[in-house]
Design a protein around this motif. Structure first.
Motif, PDB file in Angstrom:
ATOM      1  N   ILE A 368       0.831  -1.194   0.000  1.00  0.00           N
ATOM      2  CA  ILE A 368       0.000   0.000   0.000  1.00  0.00           C
ATOM      3  C   ILE A 368       0.869   1.249   0.000  1.00  0.00           C
ATOM      4  O   ILE A 368       2.016   1.235   0.432  1.00  0.00           O
ATOM      5  CB  ILE A 368      -0.973   0.041   1.202  1.00  0.00           C
ATOM      6  N   ARG A 369       0.273   2.317  -0.514  1.00  0.00           N
ATOM      7  CA  ARG A 369       0.858   3.645  -0.444  1.00  0.00           C
ATOM      8  C   ARG A 369      -0.236   4.608  -0.006  1.00  0.00           C
ATOM      9  O   ARG A 369      -1.425   4.374  -0.272  1.00  0.00           O
ATOM     10  CB  ARG A 369       1.412   4.096  -1.797  1.00  0.00           C
ATOM     11  N   LEU A 386      -5.444   6.229  -0.464  1.00  0.00           N
ATOM     12  CA  LEU A 386      -4.920   4.882  -0.323  1.00  0.00           C
ATOM     13  C   LEU A 386      -4.759   4.239  -1.695  1.00  0.00           C
ATOM     14  O   LEU A 386      -5.709   4.178  -2.482  1.00  0.00           O
ATOM     15  CB  LEU A 386      -5.867   4.050   0.542  1.00  0.00           C
ATOM     16  N   LEU A 387      -3.559   3.748  -1.976  1.00  0.00           N
ATOM     17  CA  LEU A 387      -3.254   2.989  -3.178  1.00  0.00           C
ATOM     18  C   LEU A 387      -2.851   1.583  -2.751  1.00  0.00           C
ATOM     19  O   LEU A 387      -2.199   1.408  -1.720  1.00  0.00           O
ATOM     20  CB  LEU A 387      -2.105   3.622  -3.971  1.00  0.00           C
ATOM     21  N   ALA A 388      -3.230   0.573  -3.556  1.00  0.00           N
ATOM     22  CA  ALA A 388      -2.958  -0.806  -3.143  1.00  0.00           C
ATOM     23  C   ALA A 388      -2.682  -1.690  -4.336  1.00  0.00           C
ATOM     24  O   ALA A 388      -3.208  -1.485  -5.438  1.00  0.00           O
ATOM     25  CB  ALA A 388      -4.149  -1.366  -2.365  1.00  0.00           C
ATOM     26  N   PRO A 391      -1.840  -9.803  -4.335  1.00  0.00           N
ATOM     27  CA  PRO A 391      -2.264 -11.018  -5.027  1.00  0.00           C
ATOM     28  C   PRO A 391      -3.758 -11.145  -5.248  1.00  0.00           C
ATOM     29  O   PRO A 391      -4.204 -12.072  -5.928  1.00  0.00           O
ATOM     30  CB  PRO A 391      -1.759 -12.134  -4.108  1.00  0.00           C
ATOM     31  N   TYR A 392      -4.549 -10.241  -4.683  1.00  0.00           N
ATOM     32  CA  TYR A 392      -5.997 -10.308  -4.918  1.00  0.00           C
ATOM     33  C   TYR A 392      -6.570  -8.929  -5.255  1.00  0.00           C
ATOM     34  O   TYR A 392      -7.786  -8.716  -5.144  1.00  0.00           O
ATOM     35  CB  TYR A 392      -6.717 -10.916  -3.700  1.00  0.00           C
ATOM     36  N   THR A 393      -5.731  -8.000  -5.682  1.00  0.00           N
ATOM     37  CA  THR A 393      -6.187  -6.669  -6.086  1.00  0.00           C
ATOM     38  C   THR A 393      -6.078  -6.546  -7.601  1.00  0.00           C
ATOM     39  O   THR A 393      -5.029  -6.851  -8.185  1.00  0.00           O
ATOM     40  CB  THR A 393      -5.349  -5.573  -5.409  1.00  0.00           C
ATOM     41  N   LEU A 394      -7.154  -6.103  -8.234  1.00  0.00           N
ATOM     42  CA  LEU A 394      -7.229  -6.106  -9.694  1.00  0.00           C
ATOM     43  C   LEU A 394      -6.165  -5.229 -10.335  1.00  0.00           C
ATOM     44  O   LEU A 394      -5.625  -4.314  -9.716  1.00  0.00           O
ATOM     45  CB  LEU A 394      -8.616  -5.643 -10.158  1.00  0.00           C
ATOM     46  N   ARG A 395      -5.920  -5.505 -11.605  1.00  0.00           N
ATOM     47  CA  ARG A 395      -5.002  -4.697 -12.410  1.00  0.00           C
ATOM     48  C   ARG A 395      -5.734  -3.937 -13.510  1.00  0.00           C
ATOM     49  O   ARG A 395      -5.103  -3.188 -14.257  1.00  0.00           O
ATOM     50  CB  ARG A 395      -3.921  -5.588 -13.025  1.00  0.00           C
ATOM     51  N   GLY A 396      -7.035  -4.122 -13.637  1.00  0.00           N
ATOM     52  CA  GLY A 396      -7.811  -3.389 -14.630  1.00  0.00           C
ATOM     53  C   GLY A 396      -9.267  -3.782 -14.549  1.00  0.00           C
ATOM     54  O   GLY A 396      -9.603  -4.922 -14.206  1.00  0.00           O
ATOM     55  N   GLY A 411       0.809   0.215 -11.356  1.00  0.00           N
ATOM     56  CA  GLY A 411       0.318  -1.073 -10.876  1.00  0.00           C
ATOM     57  C   GLY A 411      -0.488  -1.006  -9.601  1.00  0.00           C
ATOM     58  O   GLY A 411      -1.117  -1.991  -9.217  1.00  0.00           O
ATOM     59  N   PHE A 412      -0.493   0.128  -8.933  1.00  0.00           N
ATOM     60  CA  PHE A 412      -1.290   0.319  -7.721  1.00  0.00           C
ATOM     61  C   PHE A 412      -2.693   0.794  -8.095  1.00  0.00           C
ATOM     62  O   PHE A 412      -2.843   1.712  -8.921  1.00  0.00           O
ATOM     63  CB  PHE A 412      -0.646   1.346  -6.796  1.00  0.00           C
ATOM     64  N   HIS A 413      -3.691   0.199  -7.458  1.00  0.00           N
ATOM     65  CA  HIS A 413      -5.069   0.651  -7.657  1.00  0.00           C
ATOM     66  C   HIS A 413      -5.343   1.865  -6.783  1.00  0.00           C
ATOM     67  O   HIS A 413      -5.054   1.860  -5.581  1.00  0.00           O
ATOM     68  CB  HIS A 413      -6.047  -0.476  -7.280  1.00  0.00           C
ATOM     69  N   ARG A 414      -5.871   2.909  -7.394  1.00  0.00           N
ATOM     70  CA  ARG A 414      -6.281   4.096  -6.642  1.00  0.00           C
ATOM     71  C   ARG A 414      -7.651   3.805  -6.030  1.00  0.00           C
ATOM     72  O   ARG A 414      -8.658   3.766  -6.725  1.00  0.00           O
ATOM     73  CB  ARG A 414      -6.387   5.314  -7.555  1.00  0.00           C
ATOM     74  N   THR A 415      -7.698   3.617  -4.730  1.00  0.00           N
ATOM     75  CA  THR A 415      -8.955   3.215  -4.100  1.00  0.00           C
ATOM     76  C   THR A 415      -9.967   4.340  -4.009  1.00  0.00           C
ATOM     77  O   THR A 415     -11.167   4.091  -3.906  1.00  0.00           O
ATOM     78  CB  THR A 415      -8.708   2.677  -2.682  1.00  0.00           C
TER      79      THR A 415
END
Length: 539
Positions: A368-369, A386-388, A391-396, A411-415
């Motif tokens: 996370i960031r 929060l960015l994350a 192994p179970y967080t989507l890439r698109g 590669g981090f998801h912007r929550t």
């Protein structure tokens, strides 16, 4: 890998497999393994049926063949809009045995959302109940099919009426014995989950067998589930929390039992706790005060209940304290997104961490960031987005590549969630990015102020929204529903809020009194309705 799943980078995927986060098991293999080890053990219970693992698998196999004979094929998308009934899990495993992809809809989704999701997913079939809460889902299904999406088949759990639709029970009545073709691999698309974070129509999150099971397994382990666990699904089963966190799939994966409550009413749920020996359940902040009040007066035996999880949106600290003190069992705070990241408080966390945070990420592989508006990491304790990834967080997102550039960073998801990360690693969720009010150069996290407003004894419900202001840019407007006949004045509230530690700029500039708070169908504050009210006269 299926083209509609955005793949993880090869080095990340290899790392997740070597570490055991991805185990190369499809959901049909998951159920076969459980049947082989625990076939006679109770798997799922509702008000109508009680199924062992073996019976669940047998029914799922028959329904899979019935769906195949109906015309549903491997790779087809199927809209699933069912309440908390055993048929949900039978259908879940049937579709995955067939290699079809369930698209999980909330039971209260209506025409606009369903048509949008049908078109976005390309669904060829739609499974609905007959009538629920006096709403005829058969009429909705007919309207959706007439709107022109690809939906060809409609299956009704209950009475199909004279609609010409297929009865769910008929799928398993006399299917051919020819085996069905299942998924090609664990990295394939397993399901599509609805995400309604942010504005606009909902998006679809693709989940593979590998990553989805990784999440359910990790939460089950963090929640202490085992073969003696009995999980009560009180929240809607199609919600990500109820399916996966640890939800029904986490409980089954731990060889426990699942009890499906078709109504989250605490009196009814407490009856099920006593009858089935429920050990763990999950509620949301909307239900927490109702369950707490009922727990003080119920005659039901709740002694088997070991853990109550409070999941979803932020729970005001005052209410959390009451919940911690009121339930005679452990309380676990949780936060998670359909897109991936899940956080939980642990059994060894101090009460203060449970009261004030939503826990820490559940997997050691979660990254996370917390960043500011320039995407620069902020120091611990400061608020940022929060960015994350993990192994179970989507890439698109599914079928909406135009969302991806704004939704991901390296590669981090912007929550979209605004949080503070404490030195301990615990996260404090203060609101959504779109819930921030920018007042004269200062930022106000609306949900945090709302929690303080709701703690006032004279206020039953509260919401804080921005309104345009020629000088400040935005001013804050508090909508409140008083708990008595007379609402506290803004001046009284200002003193109260400052005494609770809020800064002067966080005190609402304006207050409007409502008789009732407008709510969405799932009980959340309807901010769109309040925004429309901002055009009216000042209260």
């Amino acid at each position: 890998m299926a083209a509609d799943v955005v793949p993880w980078p090869a080095d990340d995927a290899a790392r997740y497999r070597v570490a055991g986060y991805w185990r190369g098991e499809t959901y049909p293999e998951f159920l076969d393994r459980l049947v082989a080890a625990f076939g006679d053990r109770t798997a799922v219970v509702d008000d109508r049926v009680r199924l062992s693992y073996a019976e669940l698998a047998e029914r799922a196999g028959r329904v899979a063949r019935g769906l195949r004979d109906l015309g549903v094929a491997a790779g087809d998308r199927v809209l699933v809009q069912l309440p908390n009934r055993a048929e949900f899990l039978v259908l879940w495993f049937a579709l995955l045995e067939l290699g079809a992809v369930p698209v999980l809809l909330r039971v209260d989704h209506r025409y606009a959302e369903v048509v949008h999701l049908a078109r976005l997913s390309g669904a060829v079939a739609y499974v609905v109940p007959d009538v629920r809460a006096r709403f005829d889902h058969r009429e909705l299904a007919a309207a959706v099919r007439a709107a022109g999406p690809a939906v060809e088949h409609v299956v009704v759990v209950g009475d199909p009426g004279d609609s010409g639709f297929t009865a769910f029970d008929d799928l398993a009545a006399d299917p051919s014995a020819e085996p069905v073709t299942g998924p090609a691999g664990s990295e394939d698309l397993a399901l599509l989950v609805v995400s309604e974070e942010g504005a606009g129509l909902p998006k679809l999150v693709p989940r593979t067998h590998d990553d989805h099971q990784c999440a359910a397994r990790a939460v089950a382990e963090a929640s202490g589930l085992d073969g003696d666990s009995v999980y009560l699904a009180a929240l809607p089963v199609a919600l990500h929390h109820t399916t996966t966190c640890p939800g029904v799939l986490g409980a089954l994966g731990a060889s426990g039992a699942v009890v499906l409550a078709d109504d989250p009413d605490p009196a009814r749920c407490f009856e099920l706790v006593e009858r089935e020996g429920v050990t763990v359940t999950a509620i949301d902040p909307r239900l927490a005060p109702l369950w707490l009040e009922e727990s003080r007066v119920t005659d039901a035996d709740l002694s088997t209940l070991r853990v109550v999880q409070v999941v979803g949106s932020r729970l005001p600290d005052d209410l959390t304290r009451q919940v911690l003190d009121g339930f005679d069992c452990a309380v676990q705070r949780g936060f998670g997104l359909a897109e991936g990241l899940i956080c939980l408080t642990g059994s060894d966390d101090p009460a203060e961490a449970v009261r004030t945070t939503c826990g820490r990420p559940i997997s050691p592989a979660d990254e996370i960031r917390v960043v500011d508006e320039r995407d620069v990491d902020v120091p611990p304790g400061e608020v940022g987005e929060l960015l994350a990834k993990g192994p179970y967080t989507l890439r698109g997102y599914h079928g909406e590549a135009e969302h991806d550039p704004a939704a991901f960073l390296d590669g981090f998801h912007r929550t979209g969630d605004l949080v503070r990360r404490l030195p301990s690693g615990h996260l404090v969720v203060v609101g959504r990015r779109e819930d921030q009010i920018r007042r004269g150069g200062e930022k106000i996290a609306a949900p945090e102020v709302e929690g303080h407003l709701r703690a006032h004894p004279g206020i039953r419900s509260a919401a804080l929204l921005p309104a345009p202001d020629p000088v400040l840019g935005e001013r804050s407007v508090a909508f409140v529903v008083p708990s008595g006949r007379i609402a506290p004045t803004r001046e009284t509230l200002a003193v109260y809020l400052v005494d609770r530690g809020l800064a002067a700029h966080e005190v609402p500039d304006e207050m409007r009194v409502l008789g009732e708070m407008p709510l969405t169908p799932v009980g959340k504050v309807d901010r769109r309705a309040l925004t429309r009210l901002l055009g009216g006269a000042t209260g």
